[in-house]
Design an enzyme around this catalytic site. Structure first.
Site, PDB file in Angstrom:
ATOM      1  N   LYS A 183       0.936  -1.416   0.001  1.00 43.66           N
ATOM      2  CA  LYS A 183       0.085   0.002  -0.017  1.00 43.66           C
ATOM      3  C   LYS A 183       0.803   1.218  -0.124  1.00 43.66           C
ATOM      4  O   LYS A 183       2.084   1.257   0.047  1.00 43.66           O
ATOM      5  CB  LYS A 183      -0.911  -0.111   1.268  1.00 43.66           C
TER       6      LYS A 183
HETATM    7  C1  LIG Z   1      -5.263  -4.176   0.919  1.00 40.82           C
HETATM    8  C2  LIG Z   1      -6.596  -4.021   0.934  1.00 40.82           C
HETATM    9  C3  LIG Z   1      -7.470  -4.689   2.074  1.00 40.82           C
HETATM   10  C4  LIG Z   1      -6.813  -5.398   3.331  1.00 40.82           C
HETATM   11  O1  LIG Z   1      -5.816  -4.811   3.820  1.00 40.82           O
HETATM   12  P1  LIG Z   1      -4.735  -5.948   4.476  1.00 40.82           P
HETATM   13  O2  LIG Z   1      -3.856  -4.803   5.263  1.00 40.82           O
HETATM   14  O3  LIG Z   1      -3.781  -6.477   3.526  1.00 40.82           O
HETATM   15  O4  LIG Z   1      -5.428  -6.706   5.323  1.00 40.82           O
HETATM   16  C5  LIG Z   1      -8.660  -4.270   2.071  1.00 40.82           C
HETATM   17  N1  LIG Z   1      -9.298  -3.687   0.992  1.00 40.82           N
HETATM   18  C6  LIG Z   1      -8.682  -3.391  -0.069  1.00 40.82           C
HETATM   19  C7  LIG Z   1      -9.435  -2.639  -1.080  1.00 40.82           C
HETATM   20  C8  LIG Z   1      -7.388  -3.660   0.141  1.00 40.82           C
HETATM   21  O5  LIG Z   1      -6.728  -3.044  -1.131  1.00 40.82           O
END
Ligand SMILES: *Cc1c(COP(=O)(O)O)cnc(C)c1O
Length: 396
Positions: free
Chosen positions: A186
């Site tokens: 992210k």
């Molecule tokens: C990455 C992501 C999540 C979940 O995040 P994690 O930290 O990997 O559990 C939820 N929703 C979306 C749209 C994502 O891209």
């Protein structure tokens, strides 16, 4: 998009603070801490940047969604409306609190279509969960109006769009609750981590308790704390929080670079009139994490995606065929492949998803999204633009 592209001395310094005192947990051990409360500091920084009263950091974005749903009293038999294009975390979080994910069509914003949402509402609906995929947002004004009319909770999944805004407000802060992921791919990363933001004192108070086994956090003897309601452990460690502090400080720089790189590519692609672009709702500002384009047909999109790969253009995604992000490949959800028994309410509710989503298929079949990287030089971006144009023209 990935914050890990900018991992450096700033992150190391914050982590070193934690290593120097050895307190890896966010609660307790006050005398040993030398004043370092990294999770708490990250929460303060997140709330400030997102212009909300409260923030709660947790162990993942999935955990943030789960805690948010729990705080909003969503549980057994409740329905939560979510889009067909998202990450599997959306339905995982909903199922984890005992509720039923109800899939709903998207439109040319690549997020929830308000008209389809209206049609999906039943007496069991408790919340609408728009997911701001690939750096741009849902039509939050329309969704908020629906929520107000039907007394529903608006929970924004802003995991892929941190730093974007809508109607002058940071994404995540417009709804009742907003969630972010700080996983490794992210824009802001803790390694693993997540955060939720809200302006509701009630939700914020529930959130800090719920993510720590229901601890009330009164006094400084954990063993003596009471537990007003059932909780779970979704705590973020101090080491992860430390990384997040340094990363979040880089967010505005990341946004600036992404917008610049995105704009160069988008302007270059304008010589191909067959390419159109995802719609950004009025008053919305993207995080520019991805450039998402529409080709005229599904066949052309699939061929263009192949051609991009063959021309050496990496990090472009054809989500329609993707195992993680589009409902067609979620057979574990659609076929209810659960290790243990699902409740009869959930089993029944999930059957509603065994239908076709033609509008979603029509948009996603034509969509290619290309990741915007921070580390590209200007020469690399221009070369990339040329290759993209050559690749796409070769299939038109
Ligand atoms: C990455 C992501 C999540 C979940 O995040 P994690 O930290 O990997 O559990 C939820 N929703 C979306 C749209 C994502 O891209």
């Amino acid at each position: 998009m990935p914050g890990f592209e900018l991992f450096g001395a700033e992150e190391k310094k914050e982590v070193q603070d934690v290593l120097d005192n050895g307190v890896l947990m966010r609660y307790g051990f006050d005398p040993m801490r030398n004043g370092h409360y990294k999770a708490l500091e990250l929460e303060k920084d997140l709330a400030k940047r997102m212009q909300t009263q409260y923030a709660q950091v947790v162990s993942s974005g999935t955990a943030a969604l789960t805690v948010a749903l729990a705080c909003a009293e969503i549980g057994a038999g409740d329905e939560v409306i979510m889009p067909t294009f998202t990450f599997v975390a959306s339905f995982e979080a909903i199922l984890s609190v005992g509720a039923t994910p109800i899939l709903c069509d998207i439109d040319d914003t690549l997020t929830l279509d308000p008209k389809a949402v209206k049609a999906a509402i039943t007496s069991k609906t408790k919340a609408i969960m728009p997911v701001h995929m690939c750096g741009s947002m849902a039509d939050l004004k329309a969704l908020k109006a629906i929520c107000n009319q039907h007394n529903l909770v608006l929970l924004e999944d802003a995991c892929q769009a941190i730093g974007g805004s809508y109607d002058g407000k940071p994404l995540g802060s417009y709804g009742d609750l907003g969630c972010f992921s700080f996983d490794y791919v992210k824009m802001v990363t803790c390694g693993e981590g997540g955060g939720l933001i809200t302006n509701s004192e009630k939700y914020a108070d529930r959130a800090h308790k719920y993510q720590d086994h229901g601890h009330d956090h009164v006094g400084n003897d954990r063993g003596a704390e009471t537990h007003p309601f059932l909780g779970y452990n979704y705590r973020l460690s101090e080491l992860n929080a430390a990384v997040g502090i340094a990363q979040l400080r880089k967010l505005d720089h990341i946004l600036e670079v992404q917008e610049k790189n995105y704009t160069i590519l988008r302007n270059a692609l304008s010589v191909v009139p067959e390419i159109t672009y995802r719609r950004v709702p009025e008053t919305g500002v993207e995080s520019y994490a991805f450039l998402s384009i529409f080709l005229p047909t599904e066949d052309l999109a699939r061929n263009a995606h192949k051609a991009l790969g063959a021309h050496g253009v990496d990090a472009c995604f054809y989500w329609f065929d993707n195992n993680w992000h589009y409902y067609k490949k979620w057979e574990h959800l659609l076929e209810q492949k659960s290790l243990g028994k699902l409740s009869s309410e959930t089993k029944l509710g999930l059957q509603k998803n065994n239908t076709s989503f033609k509008a979603s298929d029509a948009w996603m079949g034509r969509t290619i999204s290309c990741l915007i990287k921070l580390s590209w030089t200007e020469t690399e971006i221009n070369e990339r633009a040329t290759k993209m144009i050559d690749a796409i023209k070769s299939v038109l």
